[in-house]
Every structure is written in structure tokens, then in C-alpha cells.
Design a protein around this motif. Structure first.
Motif, short mmCIF file in Angstrom:
data_model
loop_
_atom_site.label_atom_id
_atom_site.label_comp_id
_atom_site.label_asym_id
_atom_site.label_seq_id
_atom_site.Cartn_x
_atom_site.Cartn_y
_atom_site.Cartn_z
N ALA A 14 0.90 -1.19 0.03
CA ALA A 14 -0.09 -0.06 0.13
C ALA A 14 0.85 1.06 0.26
CB ALA A 14 -0.92 -0.03 1.43
N TYR A 15 0.23 2.24 -0.60
CA TYR A 15 1.00 3.51 -0.69
C TYR A 15 0.05 4.57 0.11
CZ TYR A 15 4.54 2.02 -3.76
OH TYR A 15 5.61 1.60 -4.48
N GLY A 16 0.40 4.90 1.36
CA GLY A 16 -0.74 5.47 2.33
C GLY A 16 -1.90 4.73 2.31
N ALA A 17 -2.91 5.33 1.66
CA ALA A 17 -4.35 4.55 1.88
C ALA A 17 -4.49 3.90 0.81
CB ALA A 17 -5.62 5.79 1.95
N LEU A 18 -3.76 3.96 -0.30
CA LEU A 18 -4.12 3.36 -1.51
C LEU A 18 -3.48 1.93 -1.50
CD1 LEU A 18 -4.90 3.73 -4.58
CD2 LEU A 18 -2.56 4.24 -5.13
N THR A 19 -4.39 0.93 -1.79
CA THR A 19 -3.79 -0.47 -1.74
C THR A 19 -3.47 -0.76 -3.19
OG1 THR A 19 -5.23 -1.21 0.14
CG2 THR A 19 -4.39 -2.81 -1.34
N VAL A 20 -2.27 -1.17 -3.52
CA VAL A 20 -1.77 -1.11 -4.73
C VAL A 20 -1.62 -2.86 -5.22
CG1 VAL A 20 -0.05 -0.73 -6.51
CG2 VAL A 20 -0.80 0.96 -4.78
N THR A 21 -1.31 -3.69 -4.01
CA THR A 21 -0.98 -5.17 -4.37
C THR A 21 -1.77 -5.56 -3.09
OG1 THR A 21 1.29 -4.74 -5.04
CG2 THR A 21 0.52 -6.95 -4.57
N ASP A 22 -3.11 -6.32 -3.50
CA ASP A 22 -3.95 -6.71 -2.26
C ASP A 22 -4.32 -8.15 -2.10
OD1 ASP A 22 -6.18 -6.70 -0.75
OD2 ASP A 22 -7.65 -5.87 -2.21
N ASN A 23 -3.26 -8.65 -1.55
CA ASN A 23 -3.33 -10.03 -0.91
C ASN A 23 -3.21 -11.04 -2.16
OD1 ASN A 23 -3.27 -12.12 0.93
ND2 ASN A 23 -5.57 -12.29 1.06
N LEU A 24 -2.04 -10.77 -2.96
CA LEU A 24 -1.99 -11.33 -4.28
C LEU A 24 -1.26 -12.48 -4.29
CD1 LEU A 24 -1.39 -9.60 -7.44
CD2 LEU A 24 0.04 -11.55 -6.85
N SER A 25 -1.63 -13.75 -4.74
CA SER A 25 -1.05 -14.75 -4.74
C SER A 25 -1.04 -15.39 -6.34
CB SER A 25 -1.73 -16.01 -4.12
OG SER A 25 -1.59 -15.78 -2.60
N MET A 26 0.01 -15.67 -6.84
CA MET A 26 -0.21 -16.47 -8.42
C MET A 26 1.35 -17.02 -8.54
SD MET A 26 0.72 -13.00 -10.76
CE MET A 26 1.46 -13.97 -12.12
N ALA A 27 1.05 -17.91 -9.66
CA ALA A 27 2.35 -18.68 -9.64
C ALA A 27 2.78 -18.72 -11.16
CB ALA A 27 2.26 -20.21 -9.23
N VAL A 28 4.05 -18.72 -11.63
CA VAL A 28 4.41 -18.81 -12.88
C VAL A 28 5.41 -19.94 -13.09
CG1 VAL A 28 5.92 -17.56 -14.57
CG2 VAL A 28 4.65 -16.26 -12.92
N GLN A 29 4.75 -20.72 -14.35
CA GLN A 29 5.59 -22.07 -14.43
C GLN A 29 6.70 -21.90 -15.14
OE1 GLN A 29 4.53 -24.94 -13.16
NE2 GLN A 29 2.49 -24.24 -12.50
N ALA A 30 7.74 -22.83 -14.87
CA ALA A 30 9.16 -22.56 -15.76
C ALA A 30 8.82 -22.88 -17.14
CB ALA A 30 10.08 -23.72 -15.13
N GLY A 31 9.39 -22.17 -18.00
CA GLY A 31 9.56 -22.29 -19.14
C GLY A 31 8.46 -21.59 -20.06
N SER A 32 7.48 -20.93 -19.24
CA SER A 32 6.20 -20.31 -19.75
C SER A 32 6.61 -18.69 -20.04
CB SER A 32 5.03 -20.36 -18.99
OG SER A 32 5.48 -19.55 -17.89
N ILE A 33 5.65 -18.40 -20.75
CA ILE A 33 5.38 -16.85 -21.12
C ILE A 33 4.44 -16.49 -20.70
CG2 ILE A 33 5.49 -14.66 -22.82
CD1 ILE A 33 6.92 -16.43 -24.71
#
Ligand SMILES: Nc1ncnc2c1ncn2[C@@H]1O[C@H](COP(=O)(O)OP(=O)(O)OP(=O)(O)O)[C@@H](O)[C@H]1O
Length: 251
Positions: A14-33
Motif C-alpha cells: 500500500a502507498y498510504g491509503a492506496l492498496t496497490v497489491t491486495d493479498n495477491l497470490s499467483m504462480a508462474v510455470q518454468a519455461g512459460s511466457i
């Protein structure tokens, strides 16, 4: 399936009151775009900054290549194979394209040439730089001053600078920005040629490029992943169409 090369778990920023990344989960597979798309201000660049180590998350963990790198500085992540492409502003305009890449190679692993005589070390660096330039299709522009390259060529040079660090995961933030149609086609071909040799996490607004390249797409809105899937799934997702692609804008 093997463990993904990149796993984000509950990232918050968050930047002050602005939430910019909100409990974010993700995965990137090897070799992928893997493309990350979303409207302006969705938090894509901030997320790339947290993965590269330039921005510290307020909470959450980042795993890269099986290790928790959340507390590692950017250069330590880079040494482990995680590179972010440099922006045009970091290109040295008076240096040739080759020198720009050689300087990056030296900064990255010049120490591994320290047992060589200076001339031999320079030859090694130049060889590595030339190889990276050839990979991005700039081999015949090696001797041109970087300031004299076209906009699209400068974007290719940024990729060459990142490649000379031999990343296993390359973070690209809007490589097509400001390029014309022909230039962006060339960049797409460059990235297509890299497919399989490394993993690419690509932030991009050019939907033609995204849908041409991505194996998987995550859609970010207000710091949250609202959808993730193969390009066809994303194209057909009604929430994505209304939140971002727009009925007209969807390819
Ligand atoms: N250092 C900062 N301080 C305060 N606010 C910031 C800072 N960096 C980014 N922001 C804000 O965070 C939000 C997300 O910005 P970010 O650049 O990550 O979005 P983005 O999805 O990459 O947008 P774009 O597609 O326009 O590049 C924006 O509202 C931006 O103004």
C-alpha cells in the motif's frame, strides 16, 4: 507438475491509503511466457518491482526457483537468475550497442573473468554481448551508438542487456510501449524465439502481442488477480471483458 519457478503468496503493498497489491497470490510455470495484464494503475509495475526486489512488499512471500527470496536485495535475486529488463533511460547513449551490453555483462559476472588477462577478459565480455545482441536481432547494429538506434531497437537493446545476465526468469515491463507496428512485430518474434529457453513474466498493454505470446495470462485489477488462464479462457471471460478488454478492444 514441477514446482513453479515463481510463487507469490499473499503479497500486499500500500502507498498510504492506496492498496496497490491486495493479498495477491499467483504462480508462474518454468519455461512459460506468462502475461500480466490490467488497466492503468492496476498495480502491474508495482508487482514487477516487488518480484525484482526494487520494492519491498508490506506482507507476503516471494519464492523463486525453490527459495524464499522475499528478503533478498535485487542484486542477489539477479545473481540467482532473476532479471528485470532495464528501461531505456539506463542505456548509455554515447556507448555503442555492443558496449552497452558488455558493460552490463561485466557488472553482472565480470568477476568470473578475473583470472584472465584484461584483453582476454574483454574479448569474453564482447563475445557474450555480441551473442545477446544477435539473439535479439541487433547483431548488425553492434557498432552503432545506442543514442542513434530507433525506439524499437532500443527496446531490443534493453532485452539484450537483460539476457546477458543469463536469467532463468526475465521480467519485462511493457517492452512494446511506444513502438510502431513493425517494431512490435519484431519484438514479438524476438520473445517468441526465447520461448522455452527461459521463463518470461510480461507486463504489456499491446493485446496483439499478449495473445500472440502468452501461454498463460493473469488479469490484475485494483491489485488483485481477477482471472487467470490460457489466452482463450481469458478472451472468453465475461468479467475480464467488462473490467478490462472491453467488447471492442478484445482481440
Ligand atoms: N511510489 C509510489 N507512491 C505512491 N503511489 C504510487 C507509487 N507507485 C505507484 N503508485 C500508485 O500505485 C498505483 C499502481 O501503479 P502501477 O504503476 O503499479 O500500476 P500499473 O498497473 O503498472 O499501471 P500502468 O499500466 O499505467 O503502468 C497507481 O495508482 C500509482 O499512482
Amino acid at each position: 507438475m514441477a514446482e513453479p519457478i515463481l510463487v507469490l503468496e499473499g503479497l500486499c503493498k500500500a502507498y498510504g491509503a492506496l492498496t496497490v497489491t491486495d493479498n495477491l497470490s499467483m504462480a508462474v510455470q518454468a519455461g512459460s511466457i506468462h502475461a500480466l495484464i490490467g488497466p492503468n494503475g492496476a498495480g502491474k509495475t508495482t508487482l514487477i518491482g516487488q518480484v525484482s526486489g526494487q520494492i519491498a512488499p508490506d506482507a507476503g512471500r516471494i519464492r523463486f526457483a525453490g527459495r524464499d527470496v522475499t528478503d533478498l536485495p535485487m542484486h542477489a535475486r539477479c545473481r540467482r537468475g532473476l532479471a528485470r529488463s532495464f528501461q531505456i533511460t539506463t542505456i548509455l547513449p554515447r556507448f555503442t550497442a555492443l558496449e552497452n551490453v558488455a558493460v552490463a555483462a561485466q557488472a553482472h559476472d565480470g568477476h568470473s573473468f578475473r583470472f584472465l588477462r584484461p584483453a582476454a577478459a574483454e574479448a569474453r565480455l564482447n563475445d557474450a554481448a555480441m551473442q545477446a545482441l544477435e539473439t535479439v536481432g541487433l547483431g548488425d547494429r553492434a557498432a552503432i551508438r545506442a543514442g542513434a538506434l530507433s525506439h524499437g531497437e532500443k527496446r531490443q537493446l534493453e532485452i539484450a542487456i537483460a539476457l546477458v545476465m543469463k536469467p532463468t526468469l526475465l521480467l519485462l515491463d511493457e517492452p512494446m510501449a511506444g513502438t510502431g507496428h513493425e517494431e512490435s512485430e519484431r519484438l514479438v518474434a524476438t520473445l517468441e524465439a526465447l520461448r522455452g529457453s527461459l521463463t518470461i513474466l510480461l507486463v504489456e498493454h499491446d493485446m496483439d502481442a499478449v495473445f500472440a505470446l502468452a501461454d498463460r495470462i493473469s488479469v490484475l485489477v485494483y491489485g488483485r488477480v481477477i482471472a487467470e488462464g490460457a489466452p482463450d479462457e481469458i478472451r472468453a471471460d465475461p468479467e475480464v471483458r467488462s473490467a478490462y478488454l472491453g467488447e471492442e478492444g478484445a482481440p
